[in-house]
Design an enzyme around this catalytic site. Sequence first.
Site, short mmCIF file in Angstrom:
data_model
loop_
_atom_site.label_atom_id
_atom_site.label_comp_id
_atom_site.label_asym_id
_atom_site.label_seq_id
_atom_site.Cartn_x
_atom_site.Cartn_y
_atom_site.Cartn_z
N CYS A 130 -3.33 2.57 -2.16
CA CYS A 130 -2.93 3.71 -3.02
C CYS A 130 -3.84 3.83 -4.22
O CYS A 130 -4.19 2.84 -4.82
CB CYS A 130 -1.51 3.50 -3.51
SG CYS A 130 -0.27 3.60 -2.22
N GLY A 135 0.81 -1.21 0.00
CA GLY A 135 0.00 0.00 0.00
C GLY A 135 0.84 1.25 0.00
O GLY A 135 2.06 1.21 -0.20
N CYS A 136 0.20 2.39 0.25
CA CYS A 136 0.89 3.68 0.26
C CYS A 136 1.99 3.73 1.31
O CYS A 136 3.01 4.38 1.13
CB CYS A 136 -0.10 4.81 0.54
SG CYS A 136 -1.39 4.96 -0.69
N THR A 137 1.74 3.08 2.45
CA THR A 137 2.67 3.22 3.58
C THR A 137 3.43 1.95 3.89
O THR A 137 4.04 1.82 4.94
CB THR A 137 1.90 3.66 4.84
OG1 THR A 137 0.90 2.67 5.13
CG2 THR A 137 1.24 5.00 4.64
#
Length: 395
Positions: free
Chosen positions: A395, A362-364
């Site tokens: 994301c 994911g984004c993080t």
Amino acid sequence: MGQKRAVKQIIGNTFMEIADALKTGEFGEKIKVGLTILGSEHGVENLVKGAEIAAKRGKGFDIVLIGPKVETDLEVAEVASEEEMHKKMEELLDSGYIDACVTMHYNFPIGVSTVGRVVTPGFGKEMFLATTTGTSSAHRTEAMVKNALYGIITAKAMGIEDPTVGILNLDGARQVERALKELSSNGYKINFAESMRADGGAVMRGNDLLGGTADVMVNDTLTGNIMMKVFSSFTTGGSYEGVGYGYGPGVGEDYDRIILILSRASGSPVVANALSYAAKVAKGKITKVAKEEYEKAKKAKLEEILEGLTKDNKKSSESDEEVIAPPKEVVTGAISGIDIMDLEDAVKVLWKNGVYAESGMGCTGPIVLVNEEKLDQGTNILAKAGFVANEGDIC
């Protein structure tokens, strides 16, 4: 007659100390900091210049140079080689003649590593990098947990009573987070920082490094060493470290010498700052702080937590067990907070409990993907199995 002379000498010295304190504004015990002056890529003159800059600041400490004879008003303990220089440094430290020393290329024992101090470029905020050289433990995750403790110790010795602590988003960061949160819940209270990114959390991204989100940034030592070099010399192309305070004091359980490290590429501004850093941690009695913090951490079951990190846990046994995936479903719900090293094990735990899941990014960072309707169920299953599990965004 001899006794009267001794009394007069004591009175005379006392008046001199008072006069010096009035002149400098610094009262209390005078600290002596050593500086070894052989080994720099920029020559002896670079180190001496840094020492003279620090001396002109007049911040309540004296400087003793350890190396060959040089033209300076500073005190010099003369030696002819680097080998003699480090022996002399240890002799002066152990005798109490100097309180701390700044040096280069020093081999600490296993269990000791250094806490660097940098000025972050985003907002000009100072930050401690824990750690930057040395080896806290042969086990990487255990080392990072100890690094967090070393960073807290150093920050407290520098006068920060309740430093914020962030964990850089590296392999093992989530395991470190779990261990530190367990330590905190057991009574060794840790003030976790919140990432400047929208999703927050104590696991820090590159943005947080630049902005100085945390007082103490926890990382593995190799990454910390690289970051020190980047922060110190990003404007010079790497050949000259011109910003920051150096790689910092070696910290460890029962380690009783205050030795701070410089790079051979450190320029005179960093040398001057490192001497000030050394004086301040000596005044802050860093070795005493280390003993006190270790004692508190042990009461909060530090040793048991570290032991749990270095042996196979219940989750790892899942990877050896053949688990059949449930029927495939659409997976648009994300569970974050799982360490990348534990990702496949987490997926198998969900399969075993009848929830179809897939691993993703994911984004993080790493995420486990499940059907949105089973997001709460999956999060609860993973939390009960010992994973840090939070609902996240894709994301």
